[in-house]
Structures are given as structure tokens and as C-alpha cells.
Design a protein around this motif. Structure first.
Motif, PDB file in Angstrom:
ATOM      1  N   HIS A   1     -55.655 103.330 -38.099  1.00  0.00           N
ATOM      2  CA  HIS A   1     -56.469 102.886 -39.238  1.00  0.00           C
ATOM      3  C   HIS A   1     -55.749 103.225 -40.530  1.00  0.00           C
ATOM      4  O   HIS A   1     -55.265 104.346 -40.686  1.00  0.00           O
ATOM      5  CB  HIS A   1     -57.836 103.575 -39.208  1.00  0.00           C
ATOM      6  CG  HIS A   1     -58.631 103.367 -40.461  1.00  0.00           C
ATOM      7  ND1 HIS A   1     -58.941 102.109 -40.942  1.00  0.00           N
ATOM      8  CD2 HIS A   1     -59.168 104.244 -41.351  1.00  0.00           C
ATOM      9  CE1 HIS A   1     -59.639 102.229 -42.068  1.00  0.00           C
ATOM     10  NE2 HIS A   1     -59.788 103.512 -42.346  1.00  0.00           N
TER      11      HIS A   1
ATOM     12  N   HIS B   1     -56.527 104.118 -43.960  1.00  0.00           N
ATOM     13  CA  HIS B   1     -57.717 104.574 -44.693  1.00  0.00           C
ATOM     14  C   HIS B   1     -57.562 104.216 -46.173  1.00  0.00           C
ATOM     15  O   HIS B   1     -56.628 104.663 -46.823  1.00  0.00           O
ATOM     16  CB  HIS B   1     -57.865 106.086 -44.505  1.00  0.00           C
ATOM     17  CG  HIS B   1     -59.034 106.696 -45.201  1.00  0.00           C
ATOM     18  ND1 HIS B   1     -59.883 107.595 -44.588  1.00  0.00           N
ATOM     19  CD2 HIS B   1     -59.506 106.555 -46.450  1.00  0.00           C
ATOM     20  CE1 HIS B   1     -60.820 107.962 -45.442  1.00  0.00           C
ATOM     21  NE2 HIS B   1     -60.593 107.354 -46.593  1.00  0.00           N
ATOM     22  N   GLY B   2     -58.498 103.395 -46.652  1.00  0.00           N
ATOM     23  CA  GLY B   2     -58.446 102.926 -48.043  1.00  0.00           C
ATOM     24  C   GLY B   2     -57.892 101.523 -48.158  1.00  0.00           C
ATOM     25  O   GLY B   2     -57.891 100.946 -49.239  1.00  0.00           O
TER      26      GLY B   2
ATOM     27  N   HIS C   1     -67.639 107.772 -45.531  1.00  0.00           N
ATOM     28  CA  HIS C   1     -66.509 106.871 -45.793  1.00  0.00           C
ATOM     29  C   HIS C   1     -66.830 105.457 -45.337  1.00  0.00           C
ATOM     30  O   HIS C   1     -67.352 105.261 -44.248  1.00  0.00           O
ATOM     31  CB  HIS C   1     -65.275 107.403 -45.045  1.00  0.00           C
ATOM     32  CG  HIS C   1     -64.121 106.452 -45.005  1.00  0.00           C
ATOM     33  ND1 HIS C   1     -63.596 105.857 -46.141  1.00  0.00           N
ATOM     34  CD2 HIS C   1     -63.372 105.992 -43.970  1.00  0.00           C
ATOM     35  CE1 HIS C   1     -62.583 105.069 -45.782  1.00  0.00           C
ATOM     36  NE2 HIS C   1     -62.437 105.123 -44.476  1.00  0.00           N
TER      37      HIS C   1
ATOM     38  N   HIS D   1     -65.023 101.751 -44.621  1.00  0.00           N
ATOM     39  CA  HIS D   1     -63.801 100.961 -44.500  1.00  0.00           C
ATOM     40  C   HIS D   1     -63.923  99.725 -45.409  1.00  0.00           C
ATOM     41  O   HIS D   1     -64.997  99.425 -45.928  1.00  0.00           O
ATOM     42  CB  HIS D   1     -63.608 100.521 -43.044  1.00  0.00           C
ATOM     43  CG  HIS D   1     -63.182 101.643 -42.128  1.00  0.00           C
ATOM     44  ND1 HIS D   1     -62.405 101.443 -41.021  1.00  0.00           N
ATOM     45  CD2 HIS D   1     -63.426 102.980 -42.175  1.00  0.00           C
ATOM     46  CE1 HIS D   1     -62.186 102.608 -40.413  1.00  0.00           C
ATOM     47  NE2 HIS D   1     -62.797 103.551 -41.097  1.00  0.00           N
TER      48      HIS D   1
HETATM   49 CU    CU Z   1     -61.003 104.365 -43.541  1.00  0.00          CU
END
Ligand code: CU
Ligand code: C2O
Ligand code: CU
Length: 509
Positions: A125, A127-128, A439, A441
Motif C-alpha cells: 500500500h 500510504h497517502g 486513516h 485511503h
Molecule cells: Cu493508506
């Protein structure tokens, strides 16, 4: 219902009555700044500030063409020296912890071909990343090792041996990171080393004149514990990470280590010229929160948040950072005397976890960098929110066993908790019982409020993770732009994530 999920429930049933577990969780969080339980090391620990700070190597593209850059990463087991004179087995991207840093330029497509030579399936993944759904690392989209003969999970896209992750990189400059995201096993996989930086730059950011080159330092902070034999200690129910997910009690509330690693080095010391430096702070810990300060005191001038630059810099006396979050700060070491020692402390720590790293300030040097008053344009006005959703993040029973829930339910990859329409703006009202860094996605968001107040001091700028404290409510404004499809949102306390606290949102085209 996947094989893996049924096993999660079976696995957790082995640890006893849910009520007893609940009491242990409460004991683990009372009056503390992190939700979790300390797992002590069983090996002698080095003295802080003896080992040199290092920056993870930047990965060179295997090739480039007019539109993009192509990288190759092999995930494999390796033996590395983290504690002096001790060999520690890790799982690493390119056999490194942290993995190599990938640097993308906005507008140039980045393709990363991952080869899995680990003994377990993986999921990567970014992230961000504002990433198309099929490339985002949905927790059931598994990349199996070549020649895998073990169990296979249904309900996701699968690949064997290797696969490409294709990132359009149309988003603004930001500090992203990549890490493992396999359903039910993210906590132990990241703990073993599967995490690295992925930085995006763009011409607008380059033109600002922020500290650059070797004065732009990625700083991955992660706590770990070590066993007597030098291995990383983690309380997995099933250390093969193949069958039974979850951790032994009392660690179901989160695993806290007693060694603070910065870019994989325990309490390092960095030699820095007396000039401004940009520190890209990332909390890659499973569960630990930090309150970072400098000693002697000096401002941490925040220029960026999770999703990119702030509109204007903010001088912070301290930075509170929860798992998954990033703060881009500029520190002017020119304010200190040459030869002076500046320690980055963690005011949320105790004993060995109060120290993070140290800087030894060298000679004064020319410093062409600056921190302009305007860093980025104000965010484009989002359309009116078409709906408000309430999402409650709580300790709860997951099929009769102790776990973590969202609106009372544990993660089910097949059942979306939200189905926003592409392009819509929504308000999500998030509430917590304990510490839950939440968080999302795909989309950056803005924090609108905490409780009855406005955003907190660490909520500024484009965020993808919001640090909910116990019994807190925060409202975020999120626009589901860019891509349709199936994504997850979850608590970034990785033990909570693995034990149910994750949901699906499906963006309707
Ligand atoms: Cu993420
Ligand atoms: Cu840092 Cu869903 O991840
Ligand atoms: Cu949580």
C-alpha cells in the motif's frame, strides 16, 4: 467470508473470555499517551546517541521513458545489524529496513514491480497515494510468493511471484510511505520491517527554496523490541504469520516497543551543519504516539502535513504524531552554537522511550534555503457536503471475542460501510473510546473540528490520518475525487487494524 477471517475468529477464541481481555485493555490505556502495552526487550540495549544517523538509500529507476519511471523491489528476508554486534532477521523491501526511498516527480507515472520472495503473501500500500483502486493495496489483493502451495484467500485480486503497482502521481508534493497491508497480518509484517518512504516532489515546491539535497532528511520513527537472540520480539499468536492472526494478551490494545529506531537505527546521532534542515517526520510505529520537542528548545517550523504543504508555515513548540502521520518541519540549526548538541525528545515516553535522536551541530555554512510565508495555495473550495456519516471506533466483540470495531462491526471486505459518489464531498464524524489514529485511503481531508472546538494544533493542512484521543470526536471534510472503486479506512494502530478496526468505502462512479 474469507478463510483468513474465519481463522481470525478461531484464533482469538484461544485467548480466553472477552470480558477478561476487556479489563486488560483498560489497564493498558489508563492515563497513558498511547493505547497499547509495553513489550520489553530481553537483550541488553545500547546507550542512546552512539550510532550514526543514516538516510535510507534512494532507489534508482530500472528504466525511465518520456512519461514515467519504472522501479523494481524485491521483498525478502535478511539479516541486518540494528543493535551493535547483534544480527537481527528482518523482512525488508530489497532486504532493507526501512526500505529504499522512492522519489517521484508529480506528473510522471511511477511503476513499481514488486517481487515477493517472502514465505507469506504480501500486499503493498502507498500510504497517502491518490491511487486507482486496483493499485492501492486493498488488504485482500494478495501477491503470493512464486510457487505458493498454501491456502489462498478468495475475494481479492491475486498475483503470483511479482506484480506491478502503477501510480499516476498526479497529486501534489508530499511525504508518503509504503508498507505492507495484508489483511489480518499488517502489524507483524510492518514490525518485521516492511515499510519505506515514497516522496513526491513538484516544481512548485522546488521553487520555494526549502532546505533540499542532504538537508532534506526523511526521519522514520518506529519503536521495536528485541528478543534475547537478537530477533525482533512481537507477540504473534502464530509467528509463521500464515494461519492465526492476532497477538497474545495483553497486547491486543497495541504493541509498544522499548527501543526507538530512527531510520532503523536505535537513538542515532546526526552530524549537521549549522543550517536549516527539513525533517520529514513519519511515525511508522504500530501503536506508539510521540510528542516531539527539541532540547535545548527550538521551534519545529511545520511546512507540511500528511498530504502535502501547508498554506503557510506554523512554528510548533512540539509535534504530537500518531501512527501513520507525517509532519514536515524545518529546524534551523544555525540558531545553535557550533559544537552544540540538540536532542529530539519524546515527552510522551518514559525510561528508554523519552529519547529519539540527537543532532550535533557543526560549523556555520552558507545557507541558501528559506521558508516563505506562502507555501501552497488555499485548497480549492469543496462543494457542499452532501452527507454526514457517523463512525464510532470502539473496543468491542468480534463474533463474541475481544476486538476492535467500527459502528459495532469488524472488518468485512465484502460489505462497504460507506458508498460515496465520485466527486462528492462528505463530512465524517469520527468518535473514539481510546486512542485511534484514523486513516482514509485515496483522499486527503481537512479536519473541521474536534469536539466543540476547531481543529487542533496538529490538524492543519491536508491530512490522511487524524489522531483521535480517548473519548474524542472529530469531524473531517473529505472529497472523494480522483478514482472510483473499493478502498479501506481504518485505525492505524496496527493491532487494532488487524483485529477488526477497518472498513470499506466503495466510491461509486
Ligand atoms: Cu493508506
Ligand atoms: Cu498506512 Cu491503510 O495504511
Ligand atoms: Cu485504534
Amino acid at each position: 467470508m474469507s478463510l483468513s477471517r474465519r481463522r481470525l475468529l478461531g484464533g482469538l477464541s484461544a485467548i480466553g473470555a472477552a470480558s477478561a481481555v476487556g479489563i486488560q485493555i483498560l489497564a493498558g490505556v489508563r492515563g497513558s499517551s498511547s493505547t497499547g502495552e509495553l513489550l520489553p526487550s530481553r537483550i541488553g540495549l545500547p546507550k542512546p546517541f552512539r550510532l550514526p544517523f543514516r538516510v535510507p538509500p534512494v532507489l534508482a529507476p530500472a528504466r525511465s521513458d518520456a512519461t514515467g519511471d519504472y522501479y523494481r523491489v524485491t521483498q525478502r528476508a535478511a539479516l541486518v545489524e540494528i543493535l551493535p554486534g547483534v544480527r537481527t532477521p528482518i523482512w525488508g523491501y530489497e532486504g532493507l529496513f526501512p526500505g529504499p526511498t522512492i522519489r517521484s516527480v508529480r506528473g510522471r507515472r511511477t511503476v513499481v514491480t514488486h517481487t515477493n520472495e517472502l514465505p507469506v503473501p504480501v500486499v503493498v500500500h502507498l500510504h497517502g497515494g491518490h491511487t486507482p483502486a486496483g493499485q492501492d493495496g486493498f488488504p485482500a489483493d494478495l501477491l503470493y510468493p512464486a510457487g505458493w502451495t498454501g491456502d489462498m484467500m478468495t475475494g481479492g485480486v491475486m498475483a503470483h511471484g511479482r506484480r506491478d503497482y502503477v501510480y499516476p502521481m498526479t497529486q501534489p508534493a508530499a511525504t508518503l510511505w509504503y508498507h505492507d497491508h495484508r489483511m489480518d497480518f499488517t502489524g507483524p509484517a510492518v514490525w518485521r520491517g516492511l515499510a519505506g518512504f515514497h516522496l513526491i516532489s513538484d516544481p512548485a515546491e522546488d521553487a520555494l527554496g526549502l532546505p533540499a539535497g542532504d538537508r532534506d532528511l526523511p526521519v522514520m520513527i518506529a519503536d521495536r523490541s528485541f528478543d534475547a537472540d537478537g530477533s525482533l520480539r512481537y507477540p504473534s499468536l502464530d509467528p509463521s504469520l500464515l494461519h492465526t492472526p492476532g497477538v497474545r494478551e495483553p497486547y491486543g490494545s497495541g504493541v509498544l516497543g522499548d527501543v526507538i529506531l530512527v531510520n532503523g537505527v536505535p537513538w542515532p546521532v546526526a552530524e549537521v551543519p549549522a543550517a536549516r534542515h527539513r525533517l520529514r517526520l513519519l511515525n511508522a510505529s504500530n501503536a506508539r504516539r510521540y510528542r516531539l520537542t527539541l532540547d535545548p528548545p527550538g521551534p519545529l517550523v511545520q511546512v507540511g502535513a500528511d498530504g502535502g504543504l501547508l498554506e503557510s508555515p506554523v512554528a510548533q513548540e512540539a509535534v504530537e504524531i500518531a501512527p501513520g502521520e507525517r509532519f514536515d518541519v524545518v529546524v534551523d540549526f544555525g540558531r545553535y552554537r557550533p559544537g552544540q548538541v540538540v536532542t529530539m525528545r519524546n515527552e510522551f515516553g518514559d525510561h528508554t522511550t523519552t529519547a529519539v535522536m540527537r543532532f550535533r551541530v557543526g560549523a556555520a555554512v552558507p545557507d541558501p534555503s528559506r521558508v516563505p510565508d506562502r507555501l501552497a495555495p488555499a485548497p480549492a473550495a469543496a462543494g457542499p457536503a452532501v452527507m454526514t456519516r457517523d463512525l464510532r471506533f470502539r473496543h468491542g466483540k468480534v463474533n463474541g471475542m475481544a476486538g476492535w470495531t467500527i459502528n459495532g462491526a469488524a472488518f468485512d471486505p465484502a460489505r462497504p460501510a460507506a458508498t460515496p459518489r465520485l466527486g462528492d464531498t462528505e463530512i465524517w464524524r469520527l468518535s473514539s473510546d481510546f486512542h485511534h489514529p484514523i486513516h482514509l485511503h485515496l483522499a486527503s481531508f481537512r479536519v473541521l473540528s474536534r469536539g466543540i472546538g476547531g481543529p487542533g494544533p496538529y490538524d492543519q493542512g491536508p491530512k490522511d490520518t487524524v489522531d483521535l484521543r480517548p473519548a474524542e470526536q472529530a469531524s473531517i471534510l473529505v472529497r472523494f475525487a480522483d478514482h472510483p472503486g473499493r478502498y479501506v479506512f481504518h485505525c492505524h494502530n496496527l493491532e487494532h487494524e488487524d483485529m477488526g478496526m477497518m472498513g470499506v468505502f466503495a466510491v461509486r462512479p
